[in-house]
Design an enzyme around this catalytic site. Structure first.
Site, PDB file in Angstrom:
ATOM      1  N   ASN A   9       0.879  -1.178   0.000  1.00 16.46           N
ATOM      2  CA  ASN A   9       0.000   0.000   0.000  1.00 16.46           C
ATOM      3  C   ASN A   9       0.910   1.220   0.000  1.00 16.46           C
ATOM      4  O   ASN A   9       1.501   1.551   1.021  1.00 16.46           O
ATOM      5  CB  ASN A   9      -0.899  -0.028   1.246  1.00 16.46           C
ATOM      6  CG  ASN A   9      -1.731   1.242   1.365  1.00 16.46           C
ATOM      7  OD1 ASN A   9      -1.753   2.080   0.460  1.00 16.46           O
ATOM      8  ND2 ASN A   9      -2.418   1.383   2.496  1.00 16.46           N
ATOM      9  N   TRP A  10       1.006   1.837  -1.159  1.00 16.25           N
ATOM     10  CA  TRP A  10       1.942   2.963  -1.286  1.00 16.25           C
ATOM     11  C   TRP A  10       1.418   4.243  -0.621  1.00 16.25           C
ATOM     12  O   TRP A  10       2.154   5.220  -0.503  1.00 16.25           O
ATOM     13  CB  TRP A  10       2.231   3.242  -2.773  1.00 16.25           C
ATOM     14  CG  TRP A  10       3.020   2.163  -3.462  1.00 16.25           C
ATOM     15  CD1 TRP A  10       3.491   0.989  -2.910  1.00 16.25           C
ATOM     16  CD2 TRP A  10       3.443   2.151  -4.835  1.00 16.25           C
ATOM     17  NE1 TRP A  10       4.166   0.252  -3.862  1.00 16.25           N
ATOM     18  CE2 TRP A  10       4.155   0.939  -5.052  1.00 16.25           C
ATOM     19  CE3 TRP A  10       3.291   3.027  -5.911  1.00 16.25           C
ATOM     20  CZ2 TRP A  10       4.712   0.599  -6.295  1.00 16.25           C
ATOM     21  CZ3 TRP A  10       3.843   2.689  -7.146  1.00 16.25           C
ATOM     22  CH2 TRP A  10       4.543   1.488  -7.331  1.00 16.25           C
ATOM     23  N   LYS A  11       0.163   4.231  -0.246  1.00 18.26           N
ATOM     24  CA  LYS A  11      -0.452   5.418   0.384  1.00 18.26           C
ATOM     25  C   LYS A  11      -0.196   6.653  -0.488  1.00 18.26           C
ATOM     26  O   LYS A  11      -0.158   6.543  -1.707  1.00 18.26           O
ATOM     27  CB  LYS A  11       0.048   5.592   1.822  1.00 18.26           C
ATOM     28  CG  LYS A  11      -0.137   4.299   2.634  1.00 18.26           C
ATOM     29  CD  LYS A  11       0.035   4.462   4.115  1.00 18.26           C
ATOM     30  CE  LYS A  11      -0.182   3.115   4.811  1.00 18.26           C
ATOM     31  NZ  LYS A  11      -0.147   3.189   6.261  1.00 18.26           N
ATOM     32  N   HIS A  95      -9.601   1.159   4.912  1.00 20.88           N
ATOM     33  CA  HIS A  95      -8.306   1.308   5.595  1.00 20.88           C
ATOM     34  C   HIS A  95      -8.502   2.217   6.810  1.00 20.88           C
ATOM     35  O   HIS A  95      -9.298   3.160   6.769  1.00 20.88           O
ATOM     36  CB  HIS A  95      -7.260   1.912   4.634  1.00 20.88           C
ATOM     37  CG  HIS A  95      -5.877   1.859   5.192  1.00 20.88           C
ATOM     38  ND1 HIS A  95      -5.429   2.768   6.119  1.00 20.88           N
ATOM     39  CD2 HIS A  95      -4.862   0.989   4.991  1.00 20.88           C
ATOM     40  CE1 HIS A  95      -4.184   2.445   6.461  1.00 20.88           C
ATOM     41  NE2 HIS A  95      -3.821   1.371   5.779  1.00 20.88           N
ATOM     42  N   GLU A  97      -6.884   4.566   7.923  1.00 16.54           N
ATOM     43  CA  GLU A  97      -6.683   6.001   7.647  1.00 16.54           C
ATOM     44  C   GLU A  97      -7.941   6.601   7.025  1.00 16.54           C
ATOM     45  O   GLU A  97      -8.283   7.760   7.278  1.00 16.54           O
ATOM     46  CB  GLU A  97      -5.445   6.191   6.765  1.00 16.54           C
ATOM     47  CG  GLU A  97      -4.156   5.963   7.564  1.00 16.54           C
ATOM     48  CD  GLU A  97      -2.986   5.398   6.781  1.00 16.54           C
ATOM     49  OE1 GLU A  97      -2.982   5.487   5.541  1.00 16.54           O
ATOM     50  OE2 GLU A  97      -2.072   4.844   7.421  1.00 16.54           O
ATOM     51  N   GLU A 167      -5.323  -5.004  10.373  1.00 19.36           N
ATOM     52  CA  GLU A 167      -4.288  -3.987  10.576  1.00 19.36           C
ATOM     53  C   GLU A 167      -4.562  -3.251  11.888  1.00 19.36           C
ATOM     54  O   GLU A 167      -5.355  -2.303  11.917  1.00 19.36           O
ATOM     55  CB  GLU A 167      -4.311  -2.977   9.420  1.00 19.36           C
ATOM     56  CG  GLU A 167      -4.009  -3.575   8.072  1.00 19.36           C
ATOM     57  CD  GLU A 167      -3.444  -2.533   7.107  1.00 19.36           C
ATOM     58  OE1 GLU A 167      -2.295  -2.707   6.687  1.00 19.36           O
ATOM     59  OE2 GLU A 167      -4.133  -1.541   6.820  1.00 19.36           O
ATOM     60  N   GLY A 173       2.546   2.215  10.799  1.00 25.02           N
ATOM     61  CA  GLY A 173       3.484   3.324  10.682  1.00 25.02           C
ATOM     62  C   GLY A 173       4.187   3.667  11.978  1.00 25.02           C
ATOM     63  O   GLY A 173       4.820   4.713  12.089  1.00 25.02           O
ATOM     64  N   SER A 212       3.443  -2.271  10.237  1.00 29.79           N
ATOM     65  CA  SER A 212       4.893  -2.332  10.441  1.00 29.79           C
ATOM     66  C   SER A 212       5.506  -3.676  10.058  1.00 29.79           C
ATOM     67  O   SER A 212       6.457  -4.142  10.697  1.00 29.79           O
ATOM     68  CB  SER A 212       5.262  -1.945  11.881  1.00 29.79           C
ATOM     69  OG  SER A 212       4.889  -0.601  12.136  1.00 29.79           O
ATOM     70  N   GLY A 233       2.903  -1.172   4.262  1.00 30.09           N
ATOM     71  CA  GLY A 233       2.945   0.256   3.955  1.00 30.09           C
ATOM     72  C   GLY A 233       4.371   0.701   3.667  1.00 30.09           C
ATOM     73  O   GLY A 233       4.908   0.508   2.571  1.00 30.09           O
ATOM     74  N   GLY A 234       5.008   1.297   4.655  1.00 31.51           N
ATOM     75  CA  GLY A 234       6.328   1.914   4.485  1.00 31.51           C
ATOM     76  C   GLY A 234       7.347   1.031   3.777  1.00 31.51           C
ATOM     77  O   GLY A 234       8.044   1.482   2.859  1.00 31.51           O
TER      78      GLY A 234
HETATM   79  P1  13P Z   1       3.052   0.328   7.647  1.00 37.05           P
HETATM   80  O1  13P Z   1       3.546  -0.970   7.040  1.00 37.05           O
HETATM   81  O2  13P Z   1       3.797   1.525   7.186  1.00 37.05           O
HETATM   82  O3  13P Z   1       2.912   0.220   9.128  1.00 37.05           O
HETATM   83  O4  13P Z   1       1.545   0.525   7.066  1.00 37.05           O
HETATM   84  C1  13P Z   1       0.647  -0.512   7.159  1.00 37.05           C
HETATM   85  C2  13P Z   1      -0.557  -0.157   6.376  1.00 37.05           C
HETATM   86  O5  13P Z   1      -1.302   0.730   6.744  1.00 37.05           O
HETATM   87  C3  13P Z   1      -0.796  -0.887   5.122  1.00 37.05           C
HETATM   88  O6  13P Z   1      -2.072  -0.637   4.637  1.00 37.05           O
END
Ligand code: 13P
Length: 253
Positions: A9-11, A95, A97, A167, A173, A212, A233-234
């Site tokens: 997930n590149w956000k 998600h 967020e 999640e 994050g 994470s 994510g990251g």
């Molecule tokens: P991180 O891997 O950066 O914690 O993000 C997880 C995420 O929200 C994937 O959708």
């Protein structure tokens, strides 16, 4: 046997240049990891570009969100038909967020899941509790209500087509990952919820862990019986890290 899935997930990250370099570096890994599915979810703006970049590789492309309405006066929204136009196979729905920053309710999330299913796009239903909810003993109730909102509106049969991503909000994050045992506990809880309605569908539903995930912890997470891959994510923005995570999933098979 469930086929592992690793999704990036590149956000709200990426650029024409960075996407090209990242996909270029991931192609070899995706070719090597034949026992798993690999997917990336760029911003809407880059879906065309990334779809084109992935056209000769097994990397799937997903979207990060979608509108629950078909078309019309919904400024700033993107419809399922638009995603289908680009042959997008997956869409992240709910998600944390989106739930927290853009106030998406369980009902809205369920509507989006239903719209994706109607249009033949696999919804990746994201669920997870906050730290406060976990500490006050509400974790299971929160997860259950997030899953039940979709069960009630879409029925258990729909879960043959749905991917679930657990999640925990406190792990996103933050660098603080759920332990493999914590992830397994919740994944088994979710699978049992589904099994109350249909054991066969429950046993086939892909449940990803996100929060994470990195090159160092992926293998132990993926070794858990009910963890079928990751939503990353990251670490999905770094080719070497995401490749290592894909390879950990491949090795778990
Ligand atoms: P991180 O891997 O950066 O914690 O993000 C997880 C995420 O929200 C994937 O959708």
């Amino acid at each position: 046997m469930r086929r592992p899935l690793v999704m990036g997930n590149w956000k709200m990250n990426g650029s024409l240049l960075a996407n090209k370099a990242l996909i270029g570096a991931l192609e070899v890994t995706a070719d090597d990891c034949k026992a798993i599915d690999v997917a990336v979810c760029p911003s809407f703006v880059y879906l065309s570009q990334v779809t084109e970049l992935c056209s000769s590789s097994p990397i799937h492309v997903g979207a990060q969100n979608m509108c629950d309405q078909d078309k019309g006066a919904f400024t700033g929204e993107v419809s399922a038909d638009m995603l289908r136009d680009l042959e997008i196979g997956f869409v992240l729905v709910g998600h944390s967020e989106r739930r927290a920053i853009y106030s998406e309710s369980d009902a809205m999330v369920a509507a989006k899941v239903n719209k994706a299913l109607e249009k033949g796009i696999v919804p990746v239903l994201c669920v997870g509790e906050t730290l406060e909810e976990r500490q006050s003993g509400e974790m299971q109730a929160v997860i259950e209500s997030q899953v039940r909102a979709v069960l009630d509106s879409a029925s258990i049969a729909a879960f043959a087509q749905i991917v679930i991503a657990y999640e925990p909000v406190w792990a996103i994050g933050t660098g603080e990952t759920a332990t493999p045992e914590q992830a397994q506990e919740v994944h088994a809880f979710i699978r049992n919820l589904l099994a109350e309605h249909d054991a066969k569908i429950a046993s086939r539903t892909t449940i990803l862990y996100g929060g994470s995930v990195n090159a160092g912890n992926a293998a132990e997470l993926f070794a858990m019986a009910d963890v079928d891959g990751g939503l990353v994510g990251g670490a999905s923005l770094k080719a070497a890290d995401f490749s290592a995570i894909c390879q950990a999933a491949q090795a778990s098979v």
